[in-house]
Design a protein around this motif. Structure first.
Motif, mmCIF file in Angstrom:
data_model
loop_
_atom_site.group_PDB
_atom_site.id
_atom_site.type_symbol
_atom_site.label_atom_id
_atom_site.label_comp_id
_atom_site.label_asym_id
_atom_site.label_seq_id
_atom_site.Cartn_x
_atom_site.Cartn_y
_atom_site.Cartn_z
ATOM 1 N N ALA A 1 -103.242 134.200 59.862
ATOM 2 C CA ALA A 1 -103.616 135.601 60.054
ATOM 3 C C ALA A 1 -104.051 135.868 61.493
ATOM 4 O O ALA A 1 -103.718 136.918 62.075
ATOM 5 C CB ALA A 1 -104.730 135.974 59.074
ATOM 6 N N SER A 2 -104.780 134.928 62.095
ATOM 7 C CA SER A 2 -105.209 135.089 63.484
ATOM 8 C C SER A 2 -104.012 135.126 64.424
ATOM 9 O O SER A 2 -103.971 135.932 65.364
ATOM 10 C CB SER A 2 -106.152 133.947 63.873
ATOM 11 O OG SER A 2 -107.290 133.931 63.038
ATOM 12 N N ALA A 3 -103.027 134.264 64.188
ATOM 13 C CA ALA A 3 -101.839 134.249 65.040
ATOM 14 C C ALA A 3 -101.067 135.561 64.930
ATOM 15 O O ALA A 3 -100.621 136.127 65.949
ATOM 16 C CB ALA A 3 -100.940 133.065 64.669
ATOM 17 N N LEU A 4 -100.912 136.085 63.718
ATOM 18 C CA LEU A 4 -100.199 137.353 63.565
ATOM 19 C C LEU A 4 -100.951 138.510 64.210
ATOM 20 O O LEU A 4 -100.352 139.395 64.843
ATOM 21 C CB LEU A 4 -99.996 137.642 62.076
ATOM 22 C CG LEU A 4 -98.793 136.963 61.408
ATOM 23 C CD1 LEU A 4 -98.715 137.372 59.947
ATOM 24 C CD2 LEU A 4 -97.507 137.314 62.131
ATOM 25 N N LEU A 5 -102.271 138.520 64.084
ATOM 26 C CA LEU A 5 -103.066 139.576 64.700
ATOM 27 C C LEU A 5 -102.963 139.536 66.221
ATOM 28 O O LEU A 5 -102.874 140.583 66.879
ATOM 29 C CB LEU A 5 -104.520 139.447 64.250
ATOM 30 C CG LEU A 5 -105.487 140.538 64.757
ATOM 31 C CD1 LEU A 5 -104.987 141.918 64.339
ATOM 32 C CD2 LEU A 5 -106.899 140.280 64.232
ATOM 33 N N LEU A 6 -102.952 138.350 66.791
ATOM 34 C CA LEU A 6 -102.800 138.232 68.247
ATOM 35 C C LEU A 6 -101.422 138.699 68.692
ATOM 36 O O LEU A 6 -101.282 139.299 69.769
ATOM 37 C CB LEU A 6 -103.036 136.778 68.664
ATOM 38 C CG LEU A 6 -104.498 136.323 68.675
ATOM 39 C CD1 LEU A 6 -104.586 134.810 68.856
ATOM 40 C CD2 LEU A 6 -105.267 137.018 69.791
ATOM 41 N N ILE B 1 -96.767 136.650 73.231
ATOM 42 C CA ILE B 1 -96.162 137.032 71.952
ATOM 43 C C ILE B 1 -95.266 135.910 71.435
ATOM 44 O O ILE B 1 -95.318 135.538 70.245
ATOM 45 C CB ILE B 1 -95.371 138.346 72.120
ATOM 46 C CG1 ILE B 1 -96.327 139.508 72.408
ATOM 47 C CG2 ILE B 1 -94.539 138.639 70.881
ATOM 48 C CD1 ILE B 1 -95.625 140.793 72.794
ATOM 49 N N LEU B 2 -94.423 135.359 72.312
ATOM 50 C CA LEU B 2 -93.539 134.264 71.898
ATOM 51 C C LEU B 2 -94.338 133.047 71.443
ATOM 52 O O LEU B 2 -94.014 132.412 70.425
ATOM 53 C CB LEU B 2 -92.613 133.894 73.053
ATOM 54 C CG LEU B 2 -91.657 132.719 72.815
ATOM 55 C CD1 LEU B 2 -90.696 133.040 71.675
ATOM 56 C CD2 LEU B 2 -90.893 132.371 74.093
ATOM 57 N N ALA B 3 -95.398 132.713 72.190
ATOM 58 C CA ALA B 3 -96.191 131.527 71.865
ATOM 59 C C ALA B 3 -96.860 131.667 70.497
ATOM 60 O O ALA B 3 -96.828 130.744 69.669
ATOM 61 C CB ALA B 3 -97.239 131.283 72.949
ATOM 62 N N TRP B 4 -97.463 132.823 70.213
ATOM 63 C CA TRP B 4 -98.165 132.976 68.941
ATOM 64 C C TRP B 4 -97.206 133.134 67.775
ATOM 65 O O TRP B 4 -97.539 132.765 66.635
ATOM 66 C CB TRP B 4 -99.132 134.152 69.025
ATOM 67 C CG TRP B 4 -100.340 133.833 69.838
ATOM 68 C CD1 TRP B 4 -100.647 134.281 71.088
ATOM 69 C CD2 TRP B 4 -101.395 132.942 69.467
ATOM 70 N NE1 TRP B 4 -101.823 133.745 71.535
ATOM 71 C CE2 TRP B 4 -102.317 132.910 70.548
ATOM 72 C CE3 TRP B 4 -101.660 132.175 68.345
ATOM 73 C CZ2 TRP B 4 -103.477 132.144 70.520
ATOM 74 C CZ3 TRP B 4 -102.813 131.404 68.317
ATOM 75 C CH2 TRP B 4 -103.710 131.397 69.392
ATOM 76 N N LEU B 5 -96.003 133.673 68.009
ATOM 77 C CA LEU B 5 -95.010 133.718 66.946
ATOM 78 C C LEU B 5 -94.558 132.316 66.555
ATOM 79 O O LEU B 5 -94.454 131.981 65.365
ATOM 80 C CB LEU B 5 -93.809 134.559 67.388
ATOM 81 C CG LEU B 5 -93.955 136.080 67.269
ATOM 82 C CD1 LEU B 5 -92.716 136.774 67.833
ATOM 83 C CD2 LEU B 5 -94.165 136.494 65.814
#
Length: 688
Positions: free
Chosen positions: A71-76, A106-110
């Motif tokens: 959830a944290s990764a998607l929110l970021l 964006i690419l890194a957290w995806l």
């Protein structure tokens, strides 16, 4: 022509004189913050997370910790996407810089979200490296918040876009804090995490088992470049050692395929045959059919090689050095490039140190210049250490192949040499061929590249010293050159004592072998005291030469340990007497260069000594390999006797203790007493 400086100026909107400032207006510049502290950590996170995007054996349940991290990764991802949109609407000067930083984030957290989805049911918290990469993104967020707080326009409610962007940047703090707390959240199990970097059968990258069986893994094979560079393939073995489970030889890794003795010896035999035929390309290692992956049959002793060949007759006039050159030369010579690059990077340290000290002495110098000098000093030192480590490890693998080749060749020769030829050598000498002499030949692989790299380092260090202090360096160099003849004399004495010590060692090993074979007779006749005295005398002579070697070594070490201080003092005194003034930059740089100058002066005589010892040992092994082999056709006929009842048939046989190729041919009188010739024997089957 493409100019990186122009790209940085256009991207960061900076001055051409300083296109990439580190410090600006009393704080870290936005360019450095976004590119170095933002783009680089996010790029590393994306690349490292992608390594775990593979199919694995999943458990049936997952933990809340992984769900919070997802959830944290998607929110970021959503927050950075909103920031990118607002950046385009604001049309600020550094719009391209912010878009680049937000796009990488964006690419890194995806990718990280996908990795968390794969790893959520692994039963572990995941690799700690991912947590480290997330922590590296925190400085970028902190500095960005500081820059936004210091700008009053971000608090003006009439500027809705700026206020919204400030709110989005501030909101990034929440998912990062949640992610860090979720990493410590209890998982299904607390088993250690490991990459299956030695996969040889198409198994998954992520280990489903918490304790992999290292006895079924092959060292290095199947691991990637990063794993080889950072030795990640050792992690499962190190974890097992930490648990105290390395109690048996079968618990450790199997050797890589190209280092197995069967492969190495087969390649060596082919190169020997090619050298005997005068061929150049017949022993190309690419033609070898490497054995398949290690299976369980190898563990229980039922494995057999499908590539078994007839043993090679090592009795021709083939140079052993030539064969080693054909078998290992190409791999070994390529490693010289790593040695050269590592040496060149080593000289970058003193030069960057001089620039850094000069920057500290210069008033009003730009901070970016000092930062680049410090970063360059760190990067050159790190890269030089990495290259030298890789060089040493690869050379050790070549040396291991050479050891396996030599030991197998000597052992195979000892099994096939004729009895008359073997009479010239004792069992102790054969054992020394496989131990001491082989060790010295193998040490040649560590010394050869030093033979050309040490003079190269010496020449470059002298030139850089000349640029720093001029002709004053000759004062200290003269003292060092005066010690070279002394060191040569010491090296010659060490070599002579080494030869005598090896001779006495051969005698001692021979005597001990005879004692062990005849220990029953010695006990019967109570000869222990006599043979103890003989062994003690041989050992006393051997230790006398070993003692002389160690004293000579101590003199060399003491002389060269004090040499850097003497050279530095004489160089500085000469420089001042010539009317020059010392500065901090010159002092630190000169001391660093003197330290690099001492290494070639100290090591070069020992390198020469090691090469000479290898030459002596190579000649000893070569003489042994040139002994004639047992000619079985002279003793056994390939044609069956005419009488089927004949069991043993000797016709016109000649028996002697000395072969025709012996060094001391007996005269006719001695021959008549020691040679039994023209003898015949006929034994029929069934008769006693």
């Amino acid at each position: 022509m493409w100019d990186p400086a122009e790209l940085l100026v256009g991207l960061c909107h900076t001055d051409h004189k300083e296109p990439f400032p580190v410090w600006q207006n009393g704080t870290v510049s936005p360019c450095f913050n976004q590119l170095v502290l933002g783009v680089l950590p996010h790029s590393g996170m994306a690349i490292w997370s992608a390594c775990y995007l593979t199919r694995c054996s999943l458990l049936q349940t997952s933990s809340w910790g992984w769900r919070l991290r997802q959830a944290s990764a998607l929110l970021l991802v959503l927050l950075f996407s909103g920031d990118m949109v607002l950046t385009g609407l604001l049309h600020q000067g550094d719009v391209y810089l912010d878009v680049l930083a937000d796009g990488c984030a964006i690419l890194a957290w995806l990718v990280h979200f996908s990795t968390a989805t794969v790893l959520q049911r692994s039963g572990t918290r995941g690799p700690p490296t991912l947590l480290l990469l997330v922590l590296l993104c925190v400085p970028n967020l902190v500095l960005t918040l500081v820059s936004y707080v210091s700008c009053q326009e971000n608090f003006n409610l009439s500027e809705s876009l700026r206020v919204t962007r400030f709110a989005l940047v501030s909101a990034r703090t929440l998912p990062l804090v949640v992610y860090l707390l979720a990493f410590a959240f209890p998982c299904i199990g607390d088993a250690p995490y490991a990459l299956h970097i030695n996969t040889v059968d198409g198994s998954s990258l992520i280990l489903a088992s918490s304790h992999p069986d290292t006895g079924e893994m092959v060292a290095e094979d199947g691991s990637g470049c990063v794993s080889r560079l950072l030795y990640l393939w050792l992690n499962p073995l190190l974890r097992r050692g930490r648990r105290g489970d390395l109690g048996r030889p079968r618990d450790v890794y199997h050797l890589p395929q190209k280092l197995r003795s069967s492969v190495v010896c087969r390649h060596f035999r082919r190169c020997w045959a090619a050298s005997r035929r005068g061929e150049a390309a017949a022993c190309d290692g690419r033609r070898d059919q490497w054995p398949g992956p290690v299976s369980r049959n190898l563990l229980n002793g039922t494995w057999t090689s499908p590539h078994q060949e007839e043993p090679l007759e090592l009795d021709s006039e083939v140079g052993l050095l030539r064969v080693l050159h054909k078998a290992l030369g190409r791999r070994y010579y390529v490693l010289g490039v790593l040695k050269l690059v590592g040496n060149m990077l080593g000289f970058a340290g003193p030069l960057l140190l001089s620039s850094l000290v000069g920057f500290m002495e210069e008033a009003g110098a730009p901070v970016g210049r000092g930062a680049w000098c410090a970063a360059g000093l760190f990067a050159s030192t790190l890269l030089s250490a990495v290259l030298r480590n890789v060089f040493v490890f690869e050379v050790s693998k070549v040396a291991l192949s050479a050891r396996a080749s030599l030991v197998s060749a000597i052992y195979g020769k000892a099994l096939r040499v004729s009895g008359s030829s073997l009479a010239r050598c004792t069992l102790g000498e054969v054992v020394n061929y496989m131990s001491t002499d082989t060790d010295r030949v193998v040490n040649f692989f560590n010394s050869f590249h030093e033979l050309w790299s040490l003079p190269f380092q010496f020449s470059i260090a002298l030139y850089l010293l000349y640029l720093q202090v001029g002709v004053a360096f000759l004062g200290g160099l003269g003292v060092a050159l005066l010690l070279v003849p002394l060191n040569k004399v010491l090296a010659s004495r060490i070599l002579d004592n080494n030869k005598h010590m090896l001779g006495y060692k051969d005698s001692r090993v021979k005597l001990m072998t005879e004692i062990l074979f005849g220990i029953r007779v010695i006990k019967f006749y109570n000869w222990e005291g006599h043979f103890t005295q003989k062994v003690t005398e041989c050992r006393r002579r051997e230790l006398a030469h070993l003692k002389a070697i160690k004293y000579l070594d101590a003199v060399c070490v003491y002389t060269w340990a004090a040499l850097p201080v003497v050279i530095s003092i004489l160089t500085f005194v000469t420089y001042v007497l010539l009317g020059n003034q010392l500065t901090a930059a010159k002092v630190f740089t000169t001391l660093a260069l003197v330290g690099m100058l001492i290494l070639p002066l100290n090591c070069f005589p020992w390198v020469l000594n090691g090469i000479l010892e290898a030459k002596v040992s190579l000649e000893r092994i070569q003489r042994f390999l040139k002994l004639s082999n047992q000619d079985l056709n002279a003793y056994y006929s390939q044609v069956s006797p005419e009488d089927v009842q004949t069991s043993v048939l000797l016709s016109q046989g000649t028996f002697s203790w000395q072969g025709n190729d012996g060094p001391d041919k007996p005269d006719s009188e001695t021959r008549a007493a020691t040679v039994l010739s023209s003898s015949s024997l006929w034994v029929l089957l069934g008769f006693t």
